[in-house]
Design a protein around this motif. Structure first.
Motif, PDB file in Angstrom:
ATOM      1  N   PHE A 362      11.678  13.086  12.761  1.00 50.57           N
ATOM      2  CA  PHE A 362      10.259  13.426  12.785  1.00 50.57           C
ATOM      3  C   PHE A 362       9.520  12.506  11.821  1.00 50.57           C
ATOM      4  CE2 PHE A 362      12.963  17.108  13.361  1.00 50.57           C
ATOM      5  CZ  PHE A 362      12.526  17.603  14.580  1.00 50.57           C
ATOM      6  N   VAL A 363       8.405  11.944  12.289  1.00 52.61           N
ATOM      7  CA  VAL A 363       7.624  11.012  11.475  1.00 52.61           C
ATOM      8  C   VAL A 363       6.176  11.494  11.430  1.00 52.61           C
ATOM      9  CG1 VAL A 363       6.932   8.610  11.120  1.00 52.61           C
ATOM     10  CG2 VAL A 363       9.115   9.121  12.254  1.00 52.61           C
ATOM     11  N   VAL A 364       5.617  11.572  10.227  1.00 51.06           N
ATOM     12  CA  VAL A 364       4.210  11.900  10.036  1.00 51.06           C
ATOM     13  C   VAL A 364       3.573  10.741   9.284  1.00 51.06           C
ATOM     14  CG1 VAL A 364       2.540  13.482   9.007  1.00 51.06           C
ATOM     15  CG2 VAL A 364       4.666  14.378   9.999  1.00 51.06           C
ATOM     16  N   GLU A 365       2.471  10.186   9.836  1.00 49.80           N
ATOM     17  CA  GLU A 365       1.833   9.016   9.241  1.00 49.80           C
ATOM     18  C   GLU A 365       0.335   9.250   9.059  1.00 49.80           C
ATOM     19  OE1 GLU A 365       3.553   5.113  10.982  1.00 49.80           O
ATOM     20  OE2 GLU A 365       3.712   6.600  12.589  1.00 49.80           O
ATOM     21  N   ASP A 366      -0.180   8.783   7.936  1.00 52.90           N
ATOM     22  CA  ASP A 366      -1.619   8.727   7.700  1.00 52.90           C
ATOM     23  C   ASP A 366      -2.034   7.271   7.831  1.00 52.90           C
ATOM     24  OD1 ASP A 366      -4.239   8.888   6.902  1.00 52.90           O
ATOM     25  OD2 ASP A 366      -3.844  10.136   5.151  1.00 52.90           O
ATOM     26  N   LEU A 367      -2.759   6.940   8.893  1.00 52.25           N
ATOM     27  CA  LEU A 367      -3.136   5.559   9.178  1.00 52.25           C
ATOM     28  C   LEU A 367      -4.448   5.163   8.525  1.00 52.25           C
ATOM     29  CD1 LEU A 367      -2.329   5.594  13.007  1.00 52.25           C
ATOM     30  CD2 LEU A 367      -0.785   5.053  11.104  1.00 52.25           C
ATOM     31  N   ASP A 368      -5.150   6.123   7.945  1.00 51.54           N
ATOM     32  CA  ASP A 368      -6.438   5.861   7.289  1.00 51.54           C
ATOM     33  C   ASP A 368      -6.197   5.596   5.809  1.00 51.54           C
ATOM     34  OD1 ASP A 368      -8.995   5.679   6.366  1.00 51.54           O
ATOM     35  OD2 ASP A 368      -9.625   7.686   6.993  1.00 51.54           O
ATOM     36  N   LEU A 369      -6.145   4.329   5.438  1.00 52.90           N
ATOM     37  CA  LEU A 369      -5.847   3.962   4.057  1.00 52.90           C
ATOM     38  C   LEU A 369      -7.014   4.233   3.113  1.00 52.90           C
ATOM     39  CD1 LEU A 369      -3.931   0.600   4.644  1.00 52.90           C
ATOM     40  CD2 LEU A 369      -3.022   2.924   4.460  1.00 52.90           C
ATOM     41  N   LEU A 370      -8.180   4.565   3.657  1.00 53.65           N
ATOM     42  CA  LEU A 370      -9.358   4.839   2.831  1.00 53.65           C
ATOM     43  C   LEU A 370      -9.592   6.330   2.628  1.00 53.65           C
ATOM     44  CD1 LEU A 370     -11.838   2.202   4.343  1.00 53.65           C
ATOM     45  CD2 LEU A 370     -10.340   1.964   2.363  1.00 53.65           C
ATOM     46  N   ARG A 371      -8.692   7.162   3.118  1.00 52.74           N
ATOM     47  CA  ARG A 371      -8.863   8.599   2.972  1.00 52.74           C
ATOM     48  C   ARG A 371      -8.801   8.989   1.495  1.00 52.74           C
ATOM     49  NH1 ARG A 371      -8.200  11.914   6.976  1.00 52.74           N
ATOM     50  NH2 ARG A 371      -6.705  10.561   8.042  1.00 52.74           N
ATOM     51  N   LYS A 372      -9.740   9.820   1.055  1.00 51.77           N
ATOM     52  CA  LYS A 372      -9.813  10.200  -0.354  1.00 51.77           C
ATOM     53  C   LYS A 372      -9.569  11.701  -0.517  1.00 51.77           C
ATOM     54  CE  LYS A 372     -13.214   6.589  -1.442  1.00 51.77           C
ATOM     55  NZ  LYS A 372     -14.573   6.311  -1.965  1.00 51.77           N
ATOM     56  N   ASP A 373      -9.016  12.055  -1.667  1.00 54.68           N
ATOM     57  CA  ASP A 373      -8.870  13.458  -2.076  1.00 54.68           C
ATOM     58  C   ASP A 373      -8.161  14.297  -1.018  1.00 54.68           C
ATOM     59  OD1 ASP A 373     -10.289  12.833  -4.397  1.00 54.68           O
ATOM     60  OD2 ASP A 373     -12.202  13.198  -3.400  1.00 54.68           O
TER      61      ASP A 373
END
Length: 402
Positions: A362-373
């Motif tokens: 299972f892989v979970v990725e956050d592709l938005d490198l500008l996401r804050k907090d």
């Protein structure tokens, strides 16, 4: 971006214009509907006879002798088209090529299929087909034959981003592969290439058409997906013959519908019953799209305006799961649970469990490198693993975060 994507640079940006021109010229005769791809046209008896190298050589010798005896110079002016092998290891007949490129002039750059002597190389070779309108390159497909890497991590991120994307659907009918309007792959039989080692994935034939980041939907996606299906099956059969193996794959009679972007259902996120999207992310993640059900991997993208901001992937094919094995140990902070284990970092988590069918990742990725907090990966991983393991019949596994 993979090597295939780099070599196709500059062509993918004209993809929409190219499709319109190709279809305006009637370049896709006989294509099926969105749900039903056209099947491969069976070669004529003469063409099938001439596919055999020995038969072709004998035929060439006989025809050349007859032509020379009659004072004909057709051999020298290359006007014996039936004696020319099909592109890409004598695998793509006219119907497969025209489905993807129409009737444009083509240039084919084909490598012989042989393993590189370098120990670290897993490539057998590739074939590149470029279509031209006048002297301008319009479309390019790159067909590669290679073993997926599970030792050095070369295929753990870039290859899945292209070939396990949420645009893909399973080929079905016992075919170990997937397809979209711009990407396709098909694993070669293990009886031909051998069982993958502990540090390898399957040996695959993959086809890349243009840039994989070009994700704008088109009215021609169904026809292109059908054409890609015909090409990858035909190419795989050609590779099987070229490697001296027996057996062939059959073009599937039908495919699932093309995955579409749809409104996020917060309590059934990505179509997974019981997976709830935390309230923190509901404003940014308005749409999701998921594909690959009943295939080697199921992938969901979520974001807004058709732009992916997060991705959740479940790889159920045991051989394919091998390309992520290294990341379950070296991808970040170590995490464990009631079953299995993995790693976690701010933008990516990889977790593996053992099911009745073998390892599942299972892989979970956050592709938005500008996401804050926010920490999407940490917030979603435990619930994702628990609901997905239950959905696929592995029992509900609970993840313990550091």
């Amino acid at each position: 971006m993979t090597e295939a994507g780099n070599e196709a640079a500059g062509i993918g940006q004209n993809q929409a214009e190219t499709k319109a021109e190709k279809h305006a010229q009637g370049g896709n005769p006989g294509q099926g509907t969105d749900a039903t791809p056209a099947t491969s046209v069976r070669p004529s008896l003469l063409r099938r006879f001439l596919r055999h190298r020995t038969a072709r050589a004998a035929t060439v010798a006989g025809l050349v002798g007859a032509l020379l005896g009659a004072g004909v110079v057709a051999w020298q002016t290359d006007t014996l088209p039936l004696l020319k092998p099909d592109p890409c290891w004598d695998s793509l007949d006219d119907s497969a090529v025209s489905a993807l490129f129409g009737d444009r002039r083509l240039e084919v750059d084909e490598q012989a299929l042989r393993r590189d002597p370098s120990v670290a190389s897993l490539s057998y070779g590739q074939c590149r087909i470029t279509s031209y309108k006048d002297e301008e390159a319009r479309r390019q497909a790159i067909i590669r034959v290679h073993t997926l890497d599970g030792l050095y991590g070369k295929d753990a991120q870039r290859w899945p981003a292209e070939f396990l994307s949420s645009r893909m659907v399973a080929l079905g009918d016992g075919l170990p592969g997937m397809v979209s309007a711009s990407r396709a792959w098909l694993a070669l039989p293990q009886s031909c290439t051998g069982r993958p080692g502990s540090t390898q994935g399957p040996t695959v034939v993959d086809v890349a058409l243009g840039e994989h980041d070009f994700d704008t939907q088109s009215e021609y996606d169904g026809e292109d997906r059908d054409a890609m299906t015909r090409v990858v099956v035909a190419a795989a059969n050609g590779v099987i013959r070229e490697l001296g193996c027996t057996g062939t794959y059959r073009t599937p009679d039908a495919l699932p519908g093309l995955p579409q972007w749809d409104d996020v259902r917060p309590r059934t996120f990505c179509g997974v019953k019981g997976l709830e999207l935390p309230a923190t992310y509901r404003k940014d993640l308005e749409l999701n799209r998921f594909g690959g059900d009943a295939g080697a991997a199921r992938t969901c993208d979520a974001g807004r305006d058709g732009h992916s901001e997060v991705r959740l992937t479940t790889v159920v094919d045991p051989a394919l799961a091998g390309i992520l094995r290294q990341e379950t140990y070296k991808g970040g902070a170590r995490i464990t649970g009631t079953e299995g284990g993995g790693t976690l970092n701010p933008t990516r988590a990889v977790y593996q469990v053992s099911c009745q069918t073998g390892p599942v990742v299972f892989v979970v990725e956050d592709l938005d490198l500008l996401r804050k907090d926010a920490n999407f990966v940490r917030d979603v991983l435990p619930a994702y693993v628990e609901t997905e393991t239950e959905r696929i019949g592995c029992g509900a596994v609970k993840v313990e975060l550091p």
